[in-house]
Design a protein around this motif. Structure first.
Motif, PDB file in Angstrom:
ATOM      1  N   SER A  50      -3.277   7.484  -5.336  1.00  0.00           N
ATOM      2  CA  SER A  50      -2.954   8.036  -6.644  1.00  0.00           C
ATOM      3  C   SER A  50      -2.820   6.864  -7.608  1.00  0.00           C
ATOM      4  CB  SER A  50      -1.647   8.824  -6.573  1.00  0.00           C
ATOM      5  OG  SER A  50      -0.956   8.724  -7.800  1.00  0.00           O
ATOM      6  N   VAL A  59      10.666   6.634  14.073  1.00  0.00           N
ATOM      7  CA  VAL A  59      11.802   6.031  14.768  1.00  0.00           C
ATOM      8  C   VAL A  59      11.577   6.039  16.278  1.00  0.00           C
ATOM      9  CG1 VAL A  59      14.222   6.441  15.313  1.00  0.00           C
ATOM     10  CG2 VAL A  59      13.487   6.410  12.949  1.00  0.00           C
ATOM     11  N   ASP A  95      -2.624   2.503  -4.343  1.00  0.00           N
ATOM     12  CA  ASP A  95      -2.283   3.850  -3.891  1.00  0.00           C
ATOM     13  C   ASP A  95      -3.495   4.717  -4.203  1.00  0.00           C
ATOM     14  OD1 ASP A  95       0.719   5.456  -3.507  1.00  0.00           O
ATOM     15  OD2 ASP A  95      -1.057   6.635  -3.922  1.00  0.00           O
ATOM     16  N   ASN A 106      12.110  10.907  -1.895  1.00  0.00           N
ATOM     17  CA  ASN A 106      11.433  11.719  -0.889  1.00  0.00           C
ATOM     18  C   ASN A 106      12.448  12.081   0.193  1.00  0.00           C
ATOM     19  OD1 ASN A 106       9.946  12.779   1.174  1.00  0.00           O
ATOM     20  ND2 ASN A 106       8.468  11.100   1.300  1.00  0.00           N
ATOM     21  N   CYS A 142       0.275   6.848 -10.075  1.00  0.00           N
ATOM     22  CA  CYS A 142       1.574   6.399  -9.569  1.00  0.00           C
ATOM     23  C   CYS A 142       1.668   4.875  -9.604  1.00  0.00           C
ATOM     24  CB  CYS A 142       1.713   6.969  -8.158  1.00  0.00           C
ATOM     25  SG  CYS A 142       2.849   6.120  -7.100  1.00  0.00           S
ATOM     26  N   MET A 190       5.013   0.452   8.134  1.00  0.00           N
ATOM     27  CA  MET A 190       6.061   1.482   8.115  1.00  0.00           C
ATOM     28  C   MET A 190       5.630   2.736   8.883  1.00  0.00           C
ATOM     29  SD  MET A 190       8.499   0.004   6.665  1.00  0.00           S
ATOM     30  CE  MET A 190       9.673   1.356   6.759  1.00  0.00           C
ATOM     31  N   SER A 191       4.352   3.074   8.859  1.00  0.00           N
ATOM     32  CA  SER A 191       3.884   4.286   9.558  1.00  0.00           C
ATOM     33  C   SER A 191       3.677   3.945  11.030  1.00  0.00           C
ATOM     34  CB  SER A 191       2.610   4.807   8.902  1.00  0.00           C
ATOM     35  OG  SER A 191       2.818   4.984   7.522  1.00  0.00           O
ATOM     36  N   GLY A 235       5.118   5.427  -2.938  1.00  0.00           N
ATOM     37  CA  GLY A 235       6.031   6.566  -2.788  1.00  0.00           C
ATOM     38  C   GLY A 235       7.458   6.080  -2.663  1.00  0.00           C
ATOM     39  N   ALA A 236       8.256   6.773  -1.848  1.00  0.00           N
ATOM     40  CA  ALA A 236       9.680   6.460  -1.737  1.00  0.00           C
ATOM     41  C   ALA A 236       9.891   4.999  -1.330  1.00  0.00           C
ATOM     42  CB  ALA A 236      10.329   7.398  -0.723  1.00  0.00           C
ATOM     43  N   ILE A 237       9.150   4.545  -0.337  1.00  0.00           N
ATOM     44  CA  ILE A 237       9.354   3.177   0.167  1.00  0.00           C
ATOM     45  C   ILE A 237       8.700   2.145  -0.762  1.00  0.00           C
ATOM     46  CG2 ILE A 237       8.875   1.610   2.097  1.00  0.00           C
ATOM     47  CD1 ILE A 237       9.166   4.046   3.977  1.00  0.00           C
ATOM     48  N   ALA A 252      14.518   3.404   9.958  1.00  0.00           N
ATOM     49  CA  ALA A 252      15.668   4.285   9.724  1.00  0.00           C
ATOM     50  C   ALA A 252      16.684   4.264  10.864  1.00  0.00           C
ATOM     51  CB  ALA A 252      15.161   5.707   9.487  1.00  0.00           C
ATOM     52  N   ILE A 276       0.868  -1.183   0.000  1.00  0.00           N
ATOM     53  CA  ILE A 276       0.000   0.000   0.000  1.00  0.00           C
ATOM     54  C   ILE A 276       0.900   1.227   0.000  1.00  0.00           C
ATOM     55  CG2 ILE A 276      -1.731   1.281   1.312  1.00  0.00           C
ATOM     56  CD1 ILE A 276      -2.253  -1.742   2.476  1.00  0.00           C
ATOM     57  N   ALA A 280       3.018   1.121   3.367  1.00  0.00           N
ATOM     58  CA  ALA A 280       4.105   2.084   3.141  1.00  0.00           C
ATOM     59  C   ALA A 280       3.469   3.370   2.619  1.00  0.00           C
ATOM     60  CB  ALA A 280       5.121   1.520   2.152  1.00  0.00           C
ATOM     61  N   ALA A 281       2.483   3.875   3.356  1.00  0.00           N
ATOM     62  CA  ALA A 281       1.714   5.016   2.831  1.00  0.00           C
ATOM     63  C   ALA A 281       1.611   6.163   3.839  1.00  0.00           C
ATOM     64  CB  ALA A 281       0.324   4.535   2.416  1.00  0.00           C
ATOM     65  N   ASP A 291      -2.955   7.355   8.192  1.00  0.00           N
ATOM     66  CA  ASP A 291      -4.367   7.141   7.821  1.00  0.00           C
ATOM     67  C   ASP A 291      -4.529   5.784   7.154  1.00  0.00           C
ATOM     68  OD1 ASP A 291      -5.069   9.550   8.752  1.00  0.00           O
ATOM     69  OD2 ASP A 291      -5.298  10.526   6.787  1.00  0.00           O
TER      70      ASP A 291
HETATM   71  N1  LIG Z   1       9.516   3.299  10.090  1.00  0.00           N
HETATM   72  C1  LIG Z   1      10.387   4.207   9.644  1.00  0.00           C
HETATM   73  O1  LIG Z   1      11.539   4.286  10.103  1.00  0.00           O
HETATM   74  C2  LIG Z   1       9.955   5.144   8.564  1.00  0.00           C
HETATM   75  C3  LIG Z   1      10.907   5.957   7.916  1.00  0.00           C
HETATM   76  C4  LIG Z   1      10.478   6.786   6.893  1.00  0.00           C
HETATM   77  C5  LIG Z   1       9.136   6.859   6.565  1.00  0.00           C
HETATM   78  N2  LIG Z   1       8.239   6.116   7.242  1.00  0.00           N
HETATM   79  C6  LIG Z   1       6.791   6.203   6.963  1.00  0.00           C
HETATM   80  O2  LIG Z   1       6.457   5.335   5.902  1.00  0.00           O
HETATM   81  C7  LIG Z   1       5.333   5.869   5.181  1.00  0.00           C
HETATM   82  C8  LIG Z   1       5.675   5.931   3.680  1.00  0.00           C
HETATM   83  O3  LIG Z   1       6.810   6.756   3.489  1.00  0.00           O
HETATM   84  P1  LIG Z   1       7.235   7.259   2.017  1.00  0.00           P
HETATM   85  O4  LIG Z   1       8.450   8.071   2.189  1.00  0.00           O
HETATM   86  O5  LIG Z   1       7.213   6.120   1.056  1.00  0.00           O
HETATM   87  O6  LIG Z   1       6.015   8.251   1.698  1.00  0.00           O
HETATM   88  P2  LIG Z   1       5.678   8.977   0.315  1.00  0.00           P
HETATM   89  O7  LIG Z   1       4.998  10.242   0.697  1.00  0.00           O
HETATM   90  O8  LIG Z   1       6.855   9.032  -0.583  1.00  0.00           O
HETATM   91  O9  LIG Z   1       4.605   7.993  -0.370  1.00  0.00           O
HETATM   92  C9  LIG Z   1       3.406   7.632   0.253  1.00  0.00           C
HETATM   93  C10 LIG Z   1       2.449   7.112  -0.810  1.00  0.00           C
HETATM   94  O10 LIG Z   1       1.313   6.584  -0.134  1.00  0.00           O
HETATM   95  C11 LIG Z   1       0.122   7.057  -0.749  1.00  0.00           C
HETATM   96  N3  LIG Z   1      -0.924   7.138   0.294  1.00  0.00           N
HETATM   97  C12 LIG Z   1      -0.937   7.915   1.388  1.00  0.00           C
HETATM   98  N4  LIG Z   1      -2.044   7.691   2.113  1.00  0.00           N
HETATM   99  C13 LIG Z   1      -2.747   6.729   1.456  1.00  0.00           C
HETATM  100  C14 LIG Z   1      -3.979   6.085   1.694  1.00  0.00           C
HETATM  101  N5  LIG Z   1      -4.720   6.380   2.773  1.00  0.00           N
HETATM  102  N6  LIG Z   1      -4.400   5.144   0.811  1.00  0.00           N
HETATM  103  C15 LIG Z   1      -3.663   4.837  -0.287  1.00  0.00           C
HETATM  104  N7  LIG Z   1      -2.484   5.431  -0.571  1.00  0.00           N
HETATM  105  C16 LIG Z   1      -2.043   6.367   0.287  1.00  0.00           C
HETATM  106  C17 LIG Z   1       0.489   8.419  -1.335  1.00  0.00           C
HETATM  107  O11 LIG Z   1      -0.357   8.740  -2.436  1.00  0.00           O
HETATM  108  C18 LIG Z   1       1.949   8.205  -1.750  1.00  0.00           C
HETATM  109  O12 LIG Z   1       2.060   7.748  -3.101  1.00  0.00           O
HETATM  110  C19 LIG Z   1       5.062   7.254   5.792  1.00  0.00           C
HETATM  111  O13 LIG Z   1       3.999   7.185   6.706  1.00  0.00           O
HETATM  112  C20 LIG Z   1       6.349   7.591   6.510  1.00  0.00           C
HETATM  113  O14 LIG Z   1       6.147   8.444   7.644  1.00  0.00           O
HETATM  114  C21 LIG Z   1       8.631   5.249   8.220  1.00  0.00           C
END
Ligand SMILES: NC(=O)c1ccc[n+]([C@@H]2O[C@H](COP(=O)([O-])OP(=O)(O)OC[C@H]3O[C@@H](n4cnc5c(N)ncnc54)[C@H](O)[C@@H]3O)[C@@H](O)[C@H]2O)c1
Length: 281
Positions: free
Chosen positions: A47, A203, A45, A255, A50, A103-104, A22-24, A134, A19, A80-81, A84
């Motif tokens: 989006s 973290v 996603d 990101n 994407c 991840m969140s 994005g970056a992850i 991280a 799910i 990985a979103a 929410d």
């Molecule tokens: N555990 C860790 O150490 C760690 C480190 C970095 C980021 N994160 C978390 O991981 C998550 C993903 O990070 P990222 O950098 O890939 O984010 P990102 O912003 O690059 O990508 C997130 C993607 O998820 C989609 N998205 C968001 N909410 C959504 C929903 N409700 N339903 C469907 N798609 C949805 C967005 O459209 C986007 O394409 C974030 O919550 C971020 O805080 C965790």
């Protein structure tokens, strides 16, 4: 007499669902191409563009608008979103008895949500995986908790640009981009850190969950215009001895707010869960 063992070939490639692309999520989609234990990556996603792009680029990716119809064939759901998304998808996947990698992690600071999903996982015999993300040292901290831990302190140091909009700083009249010298923005419990820095908390939440919880984990957040990495310094003391680990994170190419190691940590966890070996268990 010589014994003959017949080893059945049970280890077949599995399907996972990611799910967020994005970056992850995009890193997972890309690297899954080279993971033989993964057959298909169902990607969703909000989006659609994407996810559809990723489908075009990577042979194992299939875009799905809704994950419910595919849950029966999924080995693992990877969130990985966003928080929410975690709130919405975790109960859906766990109710179907499917393991989840989250991840969140910050969403788990909400005690009610945490106990609801932990209970659901137990009832449905499913697992919630929290990767180290991280930061290094989570494995050692989670082992150390079997004995008394006296203290866990996490000091996070970031450049001004890594803070983004933080309401707590605004209310104190602090503008990170105007900071010229190393400045401590916050000192307090993980519980307070989560409240004041909602976008910088994954973290802190992971450390709190691995060790002594949100009330006893101390967090220090520092803004330093001289640094270019997001640095996490984990210190813990207890009957086990001491942990002193520094992780200096390069930003993710897609990101800059996300450390690249977080995406790599998700991949490493997926490999462990879907593959036959688990190093660092
Ligand atoms: N555990 C860790 O150490 C760690 C480190 C970095 C980021 N994160 C978390 O991981 C998550 C993903 O990070 P990222 O950098 O890939 O984010 P990102 O912003 O690059 O990508 C997130 C993607 O998820 C989609 N998205 C968001 N909410 C959504 C929903 N409700 N339903 C469907 N798609 C949805 C967005 O459209 C986007 O394409 C974030 O919550 C971020 O805080 C965790």
């Amino acid at each position: 007499m010589e014994r003959v063992y017949i080893v059945p070939n049970h280890h077949l490639p599995v399907d996972i669902c990611v799910i967020g692309c994005g970056a992850i999520g995009a890193t997972i989609a890309r690297e899954a191409e080279d993971i033989p234990d993964i057959e298909t990556v169902y990607l969703t996603d909000r989006s659609q563009e994407c996810a559809a792009k990723a489908e075009e680029k990577f042979s194992k990716v299939r875009y799905v608008a809704d994950i419910v119809p595919i849950l029966t064939k999924i080995r693992l759901v990877v969130e990985a979103a966003s928080q929410d998304a975690a709130r919405y998808y975790l109960p859906i996947a766990l109710s179907a008895g499917v393991d989840v990698l989250i991840m969140s992690v910050g969403v788990l600071h909400d005690e009610e949500f945490q106990s609801d999903v932990f209970r659901l996982a137990r009832r449905k015999d499913a697992k919630i995986f929290v990767p180290s993300g991280a930061i290094g040292g989570v494995d050692a901290l989670s082992a150390a908790r079997f004995e008394d831990i006296e203290e866990v302190v996490l000091t996070t140091t970031k450049p001004p640009s890594a803070f983004g909009e933080v309401q707590y700083l605004k209310s104190k009249g602090i503008e990170p981009l105007e900071i010229r010298v190393r400045t401590t923005f916050f000192e307090g419990t993980a519980k307070e850190a989560v409240r004041h820095f909602p976008q910088n908390i994954n973290v802190a939440a992971t450390i709190a969950l691995a060790g002594v919880g949100f009330d006893r984990t101390r967090i220090r957040i520092i803004c330093d215009p001289q640094v270019t990495t997001n640095e996490h310094h984990l210190q813990a003391r207890g009957r086990f001895g001491e942990i002193d680990v520094v992780t200096r994170n390069a930003p993710s190419p897609r990101n800059p707010k996300t450390s690249y190691l977080a995406a790599l940590s998700a991949l490493s966890a997926i490999r462990k869960i879907t593959g036959p070996t688990w190093i660092g268990a």
